[in-house]
Each structure stands twice: as structure tokens, then as C-alpha cells.
Design a protein around this motif. Sequence first.
Motif, PDB file in Angstrom:
ATOM      1  N   TYR A  56      29.527  39.819  44.893  1.00 58.24           N
ATOM      2  CA  TYR A  56      30.939  39.996  44.223  1.00 58.24           C
ATOM      3  C   TYR A  56      31.229  38.735  43.225  1.00 58.24           C
ATOM      4  O   TYR A  56      31.444  38.990  42.205  1.00 58.24           O
ATOM      5  N   ILE A  57      30.703  37.592  43.733  1.00 58.78           N
ATOM      6  CA  ILE A  57      30.989  36.425  42.881  1.00 58.78           C
ATOM      7  C   ILE A  57      30.026  36.287  41.654  1.00 58.78           C
ATOM      8  O   ILE A  57      30.621  36.261  40.583  1.00 58.78           O
ATOM      9  N   HIS A  58      28.830  36.683  41.805  1.00 63.21           N
ATOM     10  CA  HIS A  58      27.972  36.545  40.794  1.00 63.21           C
ATOM     11  C   HIS A  58      28.333  37.704  39.720  1.00 63.21           C
ATOM     12  O   HIS A  58      28.121  37.663  38.473  1.00 63.21           O
ATOM     13  N   THR A  59      28.560  39.009  40.074  1.00 60.84           N
ATOM     14  CA  THR A  59      28.967  40.185  39.268  1.00 60.84           C
ATOM     15  C   THR A  59      30.069  39.332  38.497  1.00 60.84           C
ATOM     16  O   THR A  59      30.357  39.948  37.083  1.00 60.84           O
ATOM     17  N   LEU A  60      30.906  38.959  39.296  1.00 57.15           N
ATOM     18  CA  LEU A  60      32.345  38.514  38.405  1.00 57.15           C
ATOM     19  C   LEU A  60      31.956  37.440  37.388  1.00 57.15           C
ATOM     20  O   LEU A  60      32.355  37.540  36.198  1.00 57.15           O
ATOM     21  N   LEU A  61      31.026  36.429  37.742  1.00 60.33           N
ATOM     22  CA  LEU A  61      30.553  35.310  36.938  1.00 60.33           C
ATOM     23  C   LEU A  61      29.772  35.892  35.827  1.00 60.33           C
ATOM     24  O   LEU A  61      29.590  35.536  34.503  1.00 60.33           O
ATOM     25  N   ASP A  62      29.137  37.136  35.907  1.00 61.24           N
ATOM     26  CA  ASP A  62      28.320  37.920  34.863  1.00 61.24           C
ATOM     27  C   ASP A  62      29.172  38.652  34.000  1.00 61.24           C
ATOM     28  O   ASP A  62      28.492  39.431  33.111  1.00 61.24           O
ATOM     29  N   GLY A  63      30.447  38.443  34.026  1.00 63.68           N
ATOM     30  CA  GLY A  63      31.230  39.182  32.768  1.00 63.68           C
ATOM     31  C   GLY A  63      32.319  39.965  33.654  1.00 63.68           C
ATOM     32  O   GLY A  63      33.371  40.239  32.830  1.00 63.68           O
ATOM     33  N   ALA A  64      32.274  40.726  34.774  1.00 58.67           N
ATOM     34  CA  ALA A  64      33.232  41.434  35.440  1.00 58.67           C
ATOM     35  C   ALA A  64      34.757  40.609  35.582  1.00 58.67           C
ATOM     36  O   ALA A  64      35.602  41.298  35.538  1.00 58.67           O
ATOM     37  N   MET A  72      40.319  41.682  40.269  1.00 61.03           N
ATOM     38  CA  MET A  72      41.051  42.029  41.543  1.00 61.03           C
ATOM     39  C   MET A  72      40.256  42.595  42.540  1.00 61.03           C
ATOM     40  O   MET A  72      40.427  42.134  43.920  1.00 61.03           O
ATOM     41  N   LYS A  73      39.666  43.619  42.077  1.00 58.46           N
ATOM     42  CA  LYS A  73      38.994  44.632  43.281  1.00 58.46           C
ATOM     43  C   LYS A  73      37.950  43.826  43.804  1.00 58.46           C
ATOM     44  O   LYS A  73      37.733  43.511  45.122  1.00 58.46           O
ATOM     45  N   PHE A  74      37.143  42.988  43.022  1.00 56.72           N
ATOM     46  CA  PHE A  74      36.006  42.136  43.470  1.00 56.72           C
ATOM     47  C   PHE A  74      36.557  41.100  44.263  1.00 56.72           C
ATOM     48  O   PHE A  74      35.949  40.919  45.310  1.00 56.72           O
ATOM     49  N   LEU A  75      37.714  40.529  43.868  1.00 58.96           N
ATOM     50  CA  LEU A  75      37.985  39.377  44.774  1.00 58.96           C
ATOM     51  C   LEU A  75      38.439  39.581  45.900  1.00 58.96           C
ATOM     52  O   LEU A  75      38.461  38.995  47.038  1.00 58.96           O
ATOM     53  N   LYS A  76      39.393  40.684  45.995  1.00 57.83           N
ATOM     54  CA  LYS A  76      39.766  41.285  47.263  1.00 57.83           C
ATOM     55  C   LYS A  76      38.568  41.659  48.174  1.00 57.83           C
ATOM     56  O   LYS A  76      38.855  40.994  49.435  1.00 57.83           O
ATOM     57  N   ARG A  77      37.493  42.135  47.730  1.00 55.79           N
ATOM     58  CA  ARG A  77      36.337  42.495  48.353  1.00 55.79           C
ATOM     59  C   ARG A  77      35.477  41.321  49.221  1.00 55.79           C
ATOM     60  O   ARG A  77      35.165  41.124  50.172  1.00 55.79           O
TER      61      ARG A  77
END
Length: 273
Positions: A56-64, A72-77
Motif C-alpha cells: 500500500y505504501i509503495h503504491t501511494l509513493l508511486d503516485g496513488a 484514503m482507501k490505501f491508508l486505511k488498509r
Amino acid sequence: KSSISPLRRINKVINSYALARQKEIDTLQKNAEFRREFIADISHELKTPIFATQGYIHTLLDGAIDDKEVRMKFLKRAAKSLDSLDVLVQDLLTLNQMESGVIKFTFTQFDLKDLLLEVIDQLEHKASKRKVDLVFQYDEKEDYITSADKQKIYRVCQNLIFNAVKYNNNQGKVKVSLKTSKHNLHVEIKDNGQGIPPEDLKRIFERFYRVEKSRNKKEGGTGLGLAIVKHILEGHKSKISVSSTVGKGSIFSFSLPLVKQVLPEGKEKQDVN
Ligand code: ADP
């Protein structure tokens, strides 16, 4: 006077020494094997929430991170994965302390009915979310005073009742009942869920053991709950019993001593071992 020749006597001594050494080696090998297995199990269990959080964190860093909804969805997960990691580490610490015998049991007198009411109240929300009917049967006129470690017995009841809810079906039923006999209190947790196959039933109290079907379920458990339950009850000189039929459901039960002569408040016996 012994009729054994000195040579045979020496041989006998050597043999018994060799046997004792072999036993020691076997024990050491078993311990090493146990440790290896334990570490392999732990690493395996830790990997799941760690990989998920990383993902989740890498996907966020990659632009999500730029999309508010996805963020919000990924941080919650990620937070949920970290919560399950926390539960796993807590359970491991508890189990480790129990297995090494350093955990303290503090005995006080309390009403087991009140404790069960509290646990059921806490789990009611989870049961209704899964459309499971959770009922508690006891006699209003009875006293259910026991002497036990209240916090740990809370954990036992919580684990058993939550399992009965978790491994149930939609519209399922969980019946908790509390009964007295001459010297004991008997708790029974009955569900009409998926049941446990006989070959698994023998092993469900082992640490990390999960029936294959439940591994695939969304309800991620640690597989440590029943091992902890078993240890806690052993600390009370009690044990957990189970009977189960696949497709019909399971019954878990245990007993605690019934206290008839209740000590005045503040004068409760405190046994710490
Ligand atoms: P978990 O964290 O997986 O729930 P437990 O140690 O509490 O770990 O239980 C071990 C396994 O025993 C579970 O994974 C599940 O497969 C099985 N189990 C426990 N309670 C029940 C139940 N009431 N009905 C069916 N299966 C159960």
C-alpha cells in the motif's frame, strides 16, 4: 555378592551412559527442531501484514497519493494491516511468556455471569454484522462466583465466543450457556457453523494451526487464540474440551471452581503464582 563379571559391569555402565547421552542429544535435537519450526512459523505469519503494508505504501509513493479517494482507501488498509501485526506480536509475547512459565496469574473472586455478559456485549456488534444470533443462557436466581484470573478468563471467553461467531454462517446461531454443579461452574459455547474435521480437531490448540478452509477466509486470525486459551486454562488447573461435526457446528466447554462462601469485598484472596 554380585555374579556379574567386572567386565560386564563396566560394559553395563558404559551402555547406560551412552543411552543417557543419546537421550540428551535427542532432546537437544528436538528443541532445535522446535525452535526452527517456531521461527519459520513466525516469519511466515509476520510476512503477510508486512508485505501488505509495504504494498500500500509503495503504491501511494508511486503516485496513488494524488488521488484523495485512493489515498484514503490505501491508508486505511495499511493501518488495518499494521493493527493485525500488532495483535500478532501481542499474542506471540503472551504465548511466549506462558510457555516459559513467567506469566503471573492473579486470582480474585468475581461473578462469571457478569464477565460473560460483558464479553457478549462487546462482541454483539461483530455478531450482528455477520447476521449471527448470539444468545446467553443462565439462571437469574443462581450465583456464579468463581475464583480465577479475571483478565485472563475474559480473554478465554472472548476468543471462544469470537471464534464461534467468526467461523459461523450467515443467519447462524451461537449459544453461550453457564451452569453450576456441586463444585464447579460450566461454560459451554455452541455454534452451528462450519465445524472442524476430526483430523484438525486434534491440532487446533497448537500454535499457528488453522484449518485450511479458515486460512482462505477473509477473517484473518493468528492461529494463536486457542493455544493461549489452553495455556490460560492450564494455569487454572482446568482444560478446554471440544466436540465438533463438519457442517453442523462445534461445542467448546470448560469449567472453573464454584465459590460458595464469598469473601467480603476488599478481602478477596489474592493468589499470585
Ligand atoms: P484463529 O486466529 O485462526 O481464529 P484459533 O487458535 O482461535 O486461531 O483457532 C484455530 C483454528 O481452529 C481456526 O483457524 C479455525 O480453523 C478453527 N476453529 C476454532 N474455533 C472454531 C469454531 N468455533 N468453528 C470452526 N472452526 C474453528
